[in-house]
Write a protein that holds these residues in place. Structure first.
Motif, PDB file in Angstrom:
ATOM      1  N   ALA A 143       1.101  -1.074   0.121  1.00 43.22           N
ATOM      2  CA  ALA A 143       0.040   0.003   0.069  1.00 43.22           C
ATOM      3  C   ALA A 143       0.914   1.448   0.109  1.00 43.22           C
ATOM      4  CB  ALA A 143      -0.795  -0.135   1.284  1.00 43.22           C
ATOM      5  N   THR A 152       1.669   4.320  -3.154  1.00 44.78           N
ATOM      6  CA  THR A 152       1.614   6.125  -3.107  1.00 44.78           C
ATOM      7  C   THR A 152       2.775   6.690  -3.567  1.00 44.78           C
ATOM      8  OG1 THR A 152       2.427   6.098  -0.815  1.00 44.78           O
ATOM      9  CG2 THR A 152       0.097   5.493  -1.003  1.00 44.78           C
ATOM     10  N   GLN A 158       6.358  -3.484  -6.049  1.00 52.18           N
ATOM     11  CA  GLN A 158       5.539  -4.303  -5.222  1.00 52.18           C
ATOM     12  C   GLN A 158       5.759  -5.713  -5.311  1.00 52.18           C
ATOM     13  OE1 GLN A 158       1.972  -2.611  -6.789  1.00 52.18           O
ATOM     14  NE2 GLN A 158       1.210  -1.706  -4.626  1.00 52.18           N
TER      15      GLN A 158
END
Length: 395
Positions: A12, A16, A381
């Protein structure tokens, strides 16, 4: 924090960071950093260090005498009381140098157009460096690493890592696994195998003489070079993946002088480790043998990469990465590359290694080099997930 909670928090947070990643990439691409520009490569290193310091990540420097320093950033992780593989380092690796001449960022500064970023070294491999920086920062911020993390940022890969190789091999000998963040393939795949390469120079001596008035007294170094080029190119065996290329030649004094000297530079690529000794032996024989009587030749190896071969452990590492990447929406395939990289050094000393896990790009080493901007976040990720799930690979 359990693994699932750490994974959710880390992925998460990375989601960003897209704009911040592009900001770091822009600054890095717009900094000169050719392999022979130590000051420029070290300026990129200063940017890496400043980022790590902002995220409270310790960094140590291994000084380079002629080329860029090596930086080693560390993030604690795992169980300090564990033994075996659990205490070995998980290494994220990349090089800061590029192939471009001084002033190239001024001529071609960073830009984004139609979803692609352009600029010298944008994919090879400054985007991979930025990705590694943010993955390390994510683990430093949220924890959850299954073992100690090491970010290794070297400075001379594009010329065969003459100073960096010893640092890389030392790191690999104490590594649990190595992820090398060279650019992902244009297909989106990663590299599970690479050729080895040897880059050498042959200097040839002849004897000067006037090509009209005293021709018979001359000994042509260029004539000898021509014969050697033909013999060296004849060693190419495409079925075995062996290629020989004399890519640079020079020589002579003037058009009306029998050439007293000549030089050629040879690029050898091979697949199997045993092929190196066979072909280099044949090259040495060609260099020692004179087709033009009276000439002398010497061979000097200027740089070398070892092949990246996929061990059973590396195959398990790949399967783990592929499964983790699928949750970032990536369908990953393993590919073989004729290009060389530092990953060959880590694999050769026994560290399970994956290469080209960086963001996707193409046309490296050219003015058209590009990065697919949309791959920055998901590839970061994917790497974070692969690290978090490392235990499941049995490594």
């Amino acid at each position: 924090m359990n693994a699932a909670t750490a994974e959710a928090a880390i992925t998460a947070w990375i989601a960003t960071q897209g704009e911040a990643m592009l900001g770091e990439l822009k600054a890095m691409v717009n900094t000169d950093g050719g392999s022979y520009d130590k000051a420029g490569v070290d300026a990129v290193g200063a940017q890496v260090r400043a980022f790590m310091e902002r995220h409270a990540i310790p960094v140590e420097t291994v000084r380079g005498e002629r080329f860029g320093d090596c930086l080693r950033a560390t993030v604690a992780g795992g169980d300090a009381t564990a033994s075996g593989n659990a205490r070995q380092n998980i290494v994220l690796m990349g090089h800061r140098d590029t192939v471009f001449p001084k002033g190239e960022p001024e001529r071609r500064p960073f830009r984004i157009e139609d979803g692609r970023a352009y600029g010298p070294g944008v994919a090879d491999m400054k985007a991979g460096l930025v990705m590694n920086m943010f993955v390390l920062a994510a683990f430093a911020k949220h924890g959850g690493a299954p073992g100690p993390l090491v970010g290794l940022f070297t400075g001379d890969e594009e010329i065969g890592s003459p100073e960096g190789r010893a640092v890389i091999e030392a790191e690999a000998r104490r590594a649990r696994v190595v992820y090398n963040s060279e650019p992902g393939r244009p297909s989106g795949g990663i590299v599970t195998g690479r050729k080895g390469g040897v880059f050498s120079v042959v200097d040839i001596e002849g004897r000067a003489a006037h090509s009209g008035g005293n021709f018979e007294a001359g000994i042509s170094a260029i004539g000898e070079m021509a014969a050697k080029i033909t013999a060296i190119h004849a060693l190419t065996d495409l079925q075995r993946g062996i290629t020989l290329n004399v890519g640079l030649v020079s020589g002579g004094q003037s058009v009306n002088t029998v050439a007293p000297s000549a030089q050629m530079q040879i690029d050898l690529r091979y697949v199997e480790p045993a092929d190196r000794e066979e072909i280099m032996g044949k090259i040495h024989d060609i260099v020692a043998r004179s087709s033009v009587p009276g000439t002398k030749a010497t061979l000097t190896i200027r740089g070398e990469f070892l092949p990246l071969t996929q061990s059973p452990a590396a195959a398990r590492l790949f399967e783990g990465y592929r499964a983790a990447a699928s949750e970032s929406g990536l369908e990953i395939k393993g590919e073989f590359s004729g290009g060389c990289a530092d990953s060959g050094f880590t694999a050769a000393v026994g560290a399970p290694t994956l290469c080209a896990v960086g963001p996707v790009g193409g046309k490296a080493h050219s003015p058209e080099e590009y990065l697919e901007v949309a791959t920055l976040v998901p590839r970061a990720q994917a790497l974070a997930r692969a690290i978090l799930r490392l235990e499941g690979t049995g490594l």
